[in-house]
Design an enzyme around this catalytic site. Sequence first.
Site, short mmCIF file in Angstrom:
data_model
loop_
_atom_site.label_atom_id
_atom_site.label_comp_id
_atom_site.label_asym_id
_atom_site.label_seq_id
_atom_site.Cartn_x
_atom_site.Cartn_y
_atom_site.Cartn_z
N HIS A 82 0.84 -1.19 0.00
CA HIS A 82 0.00 0.00 0.00
C HIS A 82 0.88 1.24 0.00
O HIS A 82 1.83 1.34 0.77
CB HIS A 82 -0.91 0.03 1.24
CG HIS A 82 -1.81 1.23 1.24
ND1 HIS A 82 -3.00 1.26 0.57
CD2 HIS A 82 -1.66 2.46 1.81
CE1 HIS A 82 -3.56 2.45 0.72
NE2 HIS A 82 -2.77 3.19 1.46
N ASP A 161 -15.50 1.49 6.98
CA ASP A 161 -14.42 2.38 6.54
C ASP A 161 -14.88 3.22 5.36
O ASP A 161 -14.64 4.42 5.33
CB ASP A 161 -13.17 1.58 6.17
CG ASP A 161 -12.13 2.49 5.53
OD1 ASP A 161 -11.65 3.38 6.24
OD2 ASP A 161 -11.85 2.34 4.33
N ARG A 168 -15.66 11.70 6.47
CA ARG A 168 -14.46 12.47 6.83
C ARG A 168 -14.08 13.43 5.72
O ARG A 168 -13.66 14.56 5.97
CB ARG A 168 -13.29 11.52 7.11
CG ARG A 168 -13.42 10.78 8.45
CD ARG A 168 -12.41 9.64 8.53
NE ARG A 168 -11.05 10.11 8.28
CZ ARG A 168 -10.07 9.35 7.78
NH1 ARG A 168 -10.29 8.09 7.48
NH2 ARG A 168 -8.87 9.86 7.59
N SER A 183 -8.01 3.27 8.62
CA SER A 183 -8.66 3.13 7.32
C SER A 183 -7.84 2.20 6.41
O SER A 183 -8.36 1.25 5.84
CB SER A 183 -8.82 4.51 6.68
OG SER A 183 -9.32 4.40 5.37
N LYS A 187 -8.82 -2.07 5.55
CA LYS A 187 -9.03 -2.58 4.20
C LYS A 187 -8.09 -3.75 3.91
O LYS A 187 -8.49 -4.75 3.31
CB LYS A 187 -8.83 -1.47 3.16
CG LYS A 187 -10.05 -0.57 3.06
CD LYS A 187 -9.90 0.50 2.00
CE LYS A 187 -8.99 1.62 2.51
NZ LYS A 187 -9.23 2.91 1.84
#
Lengths: 431, 431
Positions: A82, A161, A168, A183, A187
């Site tokens: 990520h 999320d 948000r 978050s 995931k």
Amino acid sequence: MQATDIIIKKRDKKELTREEINFFIHGFTVGDIPDYKASAWAMAIMLNGMTDREVTDLTLAMVNSGETLDMSQLVGISVDKHSTGGVGDKTSLVVLPIVAACGLPVAKMSGRGLGFSGGTLDKLESIPGFRTDLTPAEVKRQLREIGLVLTGQSKSLAPADGKLYALRDVTGTVPSIPLIASSIMSKKIAAGSQAIVLDVKIGLGAFMKDLPSARKLGNLMTRIGELAGRKVVVFLSDMNQPLGNAIGNSLEVQEAIASLQGKGPADLMEHCKVLSAQMLFMGEIFDDVDEANKMIDIAIKDGSALNKFSELIQAQGGDASYIDNPEKFPKAQYVEDVPAFENGYLATINARLFGEASVLLGAGRKAKGDPIDHSVGIVVHKKVGDNIHRGDCLYTIYANDKSNLMESKKYLEFAVEVEKEKVDPLPLFYE
Amino acid sequence: MQATDIIIKKRDKKELTREEINFFIHGFTVGDIPDYKASAWAMAIMLNGMTDREVTDLTLAMVNSGETLDMSQLVGISVDKHSTGGVGDKTSLVVLPIVAACGLPVAKMSGRGLGFSGGTLDKLESIPGFRTDLTPAEVKRQLREIGLVLTGQSKSLAPADGKLYALRDVTGTVPSIPLIASSIMSKKIAAGSQAIVLDVKIGLGAFMKDLPSARKLGNLMTRIGELAGRKVVVFLSDMNQPLGNAIGNSLEVQEAIASLQGKGPADLMEHCKVLSAQMLFMGEIFDDVDEANKMIDIAIKDGSALNKFSELIQAQGGDASYIDNPEKFPKAQYVEDVPAFENGYLATINARLFGEASVLLGAGRKAKGDPIDHSVGIVVHKKVGDNIHRGDCLYTIYANDKSNLMESKKYLEFAVEVEKEKVDPLPLFYE
């Protein structure tokens, strides 16, 4: 238990229990707790913080808000990567085919671009026909068949999320380290990852502007991983200047193809190899990083990495002939080189301003749901520290609209700085 | 201008401009800005504060969100009073008839009780037929005819405040000094007040627990008044023990009637006279407070104050025979005296616990819209500092339900402390 009392507790800087966090996230997911309570709660978290234990419980509560994928039947160790997002960051398009070609099956769920930061799904969709909406069943089948999947986030994974992020985004509660960390990690955990390589970007073109805040985010995600029984390795990498040369969707795909052929920009190649080797090591395909590096070079040289990318495109309905013949990608109507006006050394090539200029051209979106022009963007030709001669081409703008071209040119006047004195190149990684 | 950017600005502790505050309040009032943005904004204000200028602009934005009353045709100087709320605080029921009898016309808009704190409207509604929903036209007519009005807050005045308060109540953003101050002041200014006497309560049974926070709230409201061109005088008064003796709706009305006859508890009488004199002075009915005090004593002695209260009840549809014959108020089924178990001096008679016990009995509401039993409550017979003998009746509980009676008795065991050493009485006013 009352949602308002939980808000008040966080407002008063007290630590929430696991039960309170579960109650809030569950209630919010099923709609018992309305958005106006969740946004006040998010603001209280944003301003008062959370302990590592709270963030881990928040992460797991979001994981448990929906389905979870179990990859253990398909992959020895499910490894994911990520990136926190940046400008010109096409790393996933290069790293995933490499590691899959080296024997580590990977299924990655990616996102779309928003604001100055690009998104992997948008880039892949510049290939006609490519689908990014695979079902969990399709993900598993494709992972079994070709060992590589690159698709959108399934709505059934960590739905809390998705819902919280949307809220948000419009209530000023995005840049909270506990909320960002939970978050991302929710995931990844919901998608069945057992090991995660995190690439936290730092600098002008990243959400984290400095090393301390990036380190904080990295440490927090490592800690969540530890507490949740997942292996996490964090890289802190530079995002003051764009990564590689290309910014813009099909331009980035073409650069990814070149990189998979071993002909990509040096910084991007190096960056992708480091992340690939780490993934292969964590996936226990190789015993050490050196061995992994050797195999990566082979996969690039013998064409198996590019071939894996081609298989991915085909499997997801895309026209793989674009991979073999990148000249098939539609060209932007206007292509304009921008030269240097002085001699010296490149001191700044502001990633954020380049990202925003590419949005002006149509390569990104200002608001969710905006359409994207896949052919436009910018290709930079110089890196910080490079010796610049007057008249050298600094970057090339690809546009389909004359006024957008003029506007972005004007915008970029402030994005590049050349100094007389020698300037050190920027590091690729900080830690 | 974007609502989210305004939230972010306050989140980042920056000062909002008047235009930004007007934009937010207007958008929220008309429904363009959803509740989930307003609650995040309120939490950011709660945690990051506001400058005096911002609070004044917020107040005036809420005033301008609806109609405003202009009393200048009806009253020389429109004077109002406001108490921040407490236990046994029936001041308005005594003060307003007194000042009206002394020649100052007053129209006050009051609220309902919530939680441990009572509300003037609920108390008045223990008189059969009494209406608290006067229209602005009815308010003006009655003010002209009898010089006294005591009604509910009109929904057309400062509607933004009503909407924001309802949201704050469920999102943990009530105890913010800027938000409390702007809420109070916006209602007063919208109702046409030119001079305001504020009674800020401090202690166990008040929202402000200590002198510094009460002083902060008082100073802020004075400052808003200054900036908005209104005269404001603030009293900081004790709310550690109940004010007067009675707690509970018809019990308090009966105590108010006694006070208007000059037979009320000493602390309540003194408190009411001080506020009345200040109102009469600010309304320029008398040149100094001494003169006002003399007139107040006369109005009580000659029955004109009580008579004004009777006129008020009649004008608003209430049965005024209850004023002349308070024995007509329905009695609670169970009346139980609670004695002292030891000799000594009364050190604590916790206003908050007494308020909560009266809610348990049915005199108040736990949630908005809960029904109220007007006849139940508690009458205390001792004040902090009093010399107590074993067997003395400390307080009397009025209940209509046996189990409520038992529960509140148990609850109150922790509400009273008797010490061997002499204890000083509590002051009535701090400043």
